[in-house]
Every structure is written in structure tokens, then in C-alpha cells.
Motif scaffolding. Sequence first.
Motif, PDB file in Angstrom:
ATOM      1  N   GLY A 140      49.397 115.635 -45.452  1.00 20.02           N
ATOM      2  CA  GLY A 140      50.498 116.133 -44.641  1.00 20.02           C
ATOM      3  C   GLY A 140      51.353 117.141 -45.385  1.00 20.02           C
ATOM      4  O   GLY A 140      51.761 118.164 -44.820  1.00 20.02           O
ATOM      5  N   VAL A 141      51.626 116.857 -46.654  1.00 18.45           N
ATOM      6  CA  VAL A 141      52.430 117.789 -47.459  1.00 18.45           C
ATOM      7  C   VAL A 141      51.709 119.117 -47.624  1.00 18.45           C
ATOM      8  O   VAL A 141      52.292 120.198 -47.448  1.00 18.45           O
ATOM      9  CB  VAL A 141      52.748 117.171 -48.843  1.00 18.45           C
ATOM     10  CG1 VAL A 141      53.413 118.202 -49.751  1.00 18.45           C
ATOM     11  CG2 VAL A 141      53.643 115.949 -48.682  1.00 18.45           C
ATOM     12  N   ALA A 142      50.428 119.063 -47.961  1.00 15.24           N
ATOM     13  CA  ALA A 142      49.646 120.290 -48.146  1.00 15.24           C
ATOM     14  C   ALA A 142      49.556 121.076 -46.842  1.00 15.24           C
ATOM     15  O   ALA A 142      49.644 122.316 -46.845  1.00 15.24           O
ATOM     16  CB  ALA A 142      48.252 119.950 -48.671  1.00 15.24           C
ATOM     17  N   ALA A 143      49.376 120.388 -45.723  1.00 10.73           N
ATOM     18  CA  ALA A 143      49.303 121.075 -44.434  1.00 10.73           C
ATOM     19  C   ALA A 143      50.619 121.776 -44.112  1.00 10.73           C
ATOM     20  O   ALA A 143      50.622 122.904 -43.600  1.00 10.73           O
ATOM     21  CB  ALA A 143      48.940 120.079 -43.335  1.00 10.73           C
ATOM     22  N   ALA A 144      51.745 121.132 -44.422  1.00  9.70           N
ATOM     23  CA  ALA A 144      53.053 121.744 -44.175  1.00  9.70           C
ATOM     24  C   ALA A 144      53.245 123.007 -45.000  1.00  9.70           C
ATOM     25  O   ALA A 144      53.998 123.912 -44.611  1.00  9.70           O
ATOM     26  CB  ALA A 144      54.164 120.742 -44.486  1.00  9.70           C
ATOM     27  N   GLU A 145      52.551 123.088 -46.141  1.00  7.81           N
ATOM     28  CA  GLU A 145      52.625 124.274 -46.996  1.00  7.81           C
ATOM     29  C   GLU A 145      51.612 125.339 -46.584  1.00  7.81           C
ATOM     30  O   GLU A 145      51.521 126.394 -47.211  1.00  7.81           O
ATOM     31  CB  GLU A 145      52.384 123.871 -48.454  1.00  7.81           C
ATOM     32  CG  GLU A 145      53.456 122.949 -49.013  1.00  7.81           C
ATOM     33  CD  GLU A 145      53.131 122.475 -50.428  1.00  7.81           C
ATOM     34  OE1 GLU A 145      52.027 122.799 -50.932  1.00  7.81           O
ATOM     35  OE2 GLU A 145      53.986 121.791 -51.020  1.00  7.81           O
ATOM     36  N   GLY A 146      50.831 125.029 -45.541  1.00 17.09           N
ATOM     37  CA  GLY A 146      49.866 125.995 -45.050  1.00 17.09           C
ATOM     38  C   GLY A 146      48.511 125.955 -45.720  1.00 17.09           C
ATOM     39  O   GLY A 146      47.692 126.868 -45.535  1.00 17.09           O
ATOM     40  N   ASP A 147      48.211 124.890 -46.452  1.00 16.52           N
ATOM     41  CA  ASP A 147      46.925 124.781 -47.135  1.00 16.52           C
ATOM     42  C   ASP A 147      45.796 124.691 -46.099  1.00 16.52           C
ATOM     43  O   ASP A 147      45.798 123.807 -45.225  1.00 16.52           O
ATOM     44  CB  ASP A 147      46.916 123.542 -48.036  1.00 16.52           C
ATOM     45  CG  ASP A 147      45.607 123.373 -48.765  1.00 16.52           C
ATOM     46  OD1 ASP A 147      45.374 124.091 -49.740  1.00 16.52           O
ATOM     47  OD2 ASP A 147      44.808 122.506 -48.334  1.00 16.52           O
ATOM     48  N   ALA A 148      44.817 125.588 -46.206  1.00 17.62           N
ATOM     49  CA  ALA A 148      43.760 125.680 -45.201  1.00 17.62           C
ATOM     50  C   ALA A 148      42.891 124.429 -45.162  1.00 17.62           C
ATOM     51  O   ALA A 148      42.469 123.977 -44.081  1.00 17.62           O
ATOM     52  CB  ALA A 148      42.894 126.908 -45.471  1.00 17.62           C
ATOM     53  N   THR A 149      42.608 123.843 -46.307  1.00 16.02           N
ATOM     54  CA  THR A 149      41.764 122.648 -46.352  1.00 16.02           C
ATOM     55  C   THR A 149      42.449 121.477 -45.662  1.00 16.02           C
ATOM     56  O   THR A 149      41.835 120.754 -44.862  1.00 16.02           O
ATOM     57  CB  THR A 149      41.432 122.281 -47.799  1.00 16.02           C
ATOM     58  OG1 THR A 149      40.741 123.370 -48.421  1.00 16.02           O
ATOM     59  CG2 THR A 149      40.554 121.040 -47.864  1.00 16.02           C
ATOM     60  N   ALA A 150      43.720 121.284 -45.952  1.00 12.78           N
ATOM     61  CA  ALA A 150      44.473 120.200 -45.330  1.00 12.78           C
ATOM     62  C   ALA A 150      44.582 120.407 -43.826  1.00 12.78           C
ATOM     63  O   ALA A 150      44.445 119.457 -43.041  1.00 12.78           O
ATOM     64  CB  ALA A 150      45.858 120.095 -45.952  1.00 12.78           C
TER      65      ALA A 150
END
Length: 320
Positions: A222-232
Motif C-alpha cells: 500500500g505504501v509503495a502504491a501510494a508513491e506510484g510504484d508500478a510493481t505495487a
Amino acid sequence: MTASTQGEAPQFLGIDLGGTQLRVALVDAAGQVLAAERRETDLSGPDAVIAQMVALIGILRGPAVRALGVGVPGTIDRAAGTVLGVPALPGWGGVALAERLRTATGLPVVLENDAKAACIGEWRAGAGMGSDNLAYVTVSTGIGAGIIAEGRLLRGAAGLAGELGHTRLTEQPIPCACGRTGCWQALVSGPVLAARARAVAVPGSRLAALAEGVPLSSRHVGVAAAEGDATALALLAEMAEWLGVGFANLQHSYDSERIVVGGGVSALLEPMRAGIEATLRARLLPGFRPATILRAALGDDAGLVGTAMAARDATERGAL
């Protein structure tokens, strides 16, 4: 609902029996938690845990308490007040929990499955208030559910209705904790998301950096996705699609107007919402209106409130 003999508004106790924590709450007739106590669950067996329950009841109980409810994370014989089995707590098969608590406290007691209890809580005092047709789906280590249809909780012939986590969604031989394959909860859960993340968290990736020194969890995704990480984001998109498929099956079965999502994975609902809703629209038959997807409002208190409300409802019906 009548007032207590002391002239005070009636109150109820809700107990949440968990594999790690035992919680007891004092709840008013509207579903508001007035006070609560918790202890680590004694793993030595039912006798020790029942003693813990009685002690916590003694701390919270006042003269206005009319009855108590217990949420059990397993199977129960509700009519008999007996626990049939708790996967996380060995030794509970055949325990006459309602009778033992009634004898120890003098209070009427009702048992409820924990997922159904959370459903009741959200229906009476949370995100499901005002709806007569809703589904509560908890997504954490697995999937549990409760269904309200036309203003009633569905129980089924043996009281087991709502085991949606074990409906089969894929022919892929993906193992489930139940011993079968292709179950919904084998595709969608906190541990499943964490395992998939670990498989793709190559050194140097954002996921690997976030989890440095600790086990990678769904929270890191969730944290990585909020930062825009493509894999997350890709991991959440995959999970959103499977959630949408399961929700479409649920709507085709029960035509729920709301789907309330609880459990740890509910914290990731917003980044998955668009994908869930798109899948739901694509899979529903003509005439079905996509349900409103809501995050549970009561959080960890849903089960406590629900068991207390189950006790309230049984008292009003004269069933206790």
C-alpha cells in the motif's frame, strides 16, 4: 426495549474471542462502545480463556447489563450455545460456552460466528446502517462474510451461510488453507498479497527498500502504491480484479445494494476501488446495479458491537 430495574438504559456486553487477543466491550442499545478491556488470549485451553472472560465481564459489568454475546472465530451450534471448532485455538471442539458463561455470570448468553457478528455490527451501527440488503466481507488472513437480505441475517440450514471465501473462482490449482484449490481467499488475502509482493521484490526495488530488515507485508504494498510504484500498483490491480469477480458472484446470489469491506486489506480499498468497480460493471448481468462499495466504519470494534447487538436483538425477541 424496556428500561432496567434500576431505571437505567439497557446495556450489553460483547466478547470477541481471538487467537491472539480476547476483548470485551460494554455497549449501549444503539451500538456505541462505552468501555472495553482486552487481554492476550490464554492458549492453555478453554477453561483458562473462560476464566479470562468472566474476569473481564466482572470489570465492565454494571446493573444495566441485560445480556452478553460472544463472537467465535470458527463454527458453532448457535441453538445449543456450543463451540464446534476454532481453527486458531485447539481444544475448543464441543465446549458448551454459552452454558458455562451463563452459569458463571447469571446473564443470558448468545453465541455468534465472528464474521456474522461483524456483519451485524456494521448493519446496526456502521457502514450498513439504513440498508436491508447488504453484504459484509472481511478480507484479512482469509475471507469471511455475512449477508443481510430483506432486513434479516442469512444463516442457512446449519447456520453456516456466508462461507464465500471458499467459493471457487479459478481452475488454476492454487492451494487454499482449506485443502482445496481455486478458492476466492486463495486469490485474495493479506498473506496472498504479501507472498506475491515478496516474489517480485527484487533487490533495489521500492518494495524491497520498504521492507528492509522486516518481513514484507501487504502494508508495504500500500505504501509503495501510494508513491506510484508500478510493481505495487500492478499487484493491487490484480487483487482488485479478483475482488470484483467475487463481488459480482455475491451480487448475482444476493442482489446486495451495499458491500461493506472489513479486515486488514480494507485499508487498501481506495487504490483498488476503480479496478473493483470496473470488474463489477463488466461482469454483472443486465438489470443488476453495481453495489456501493464501502469500507467498514467500525474497524476492529465491528465484532464487539455485533455480538452485543445480537444479544440485544435476542433479548427483544424474548429468545434469551
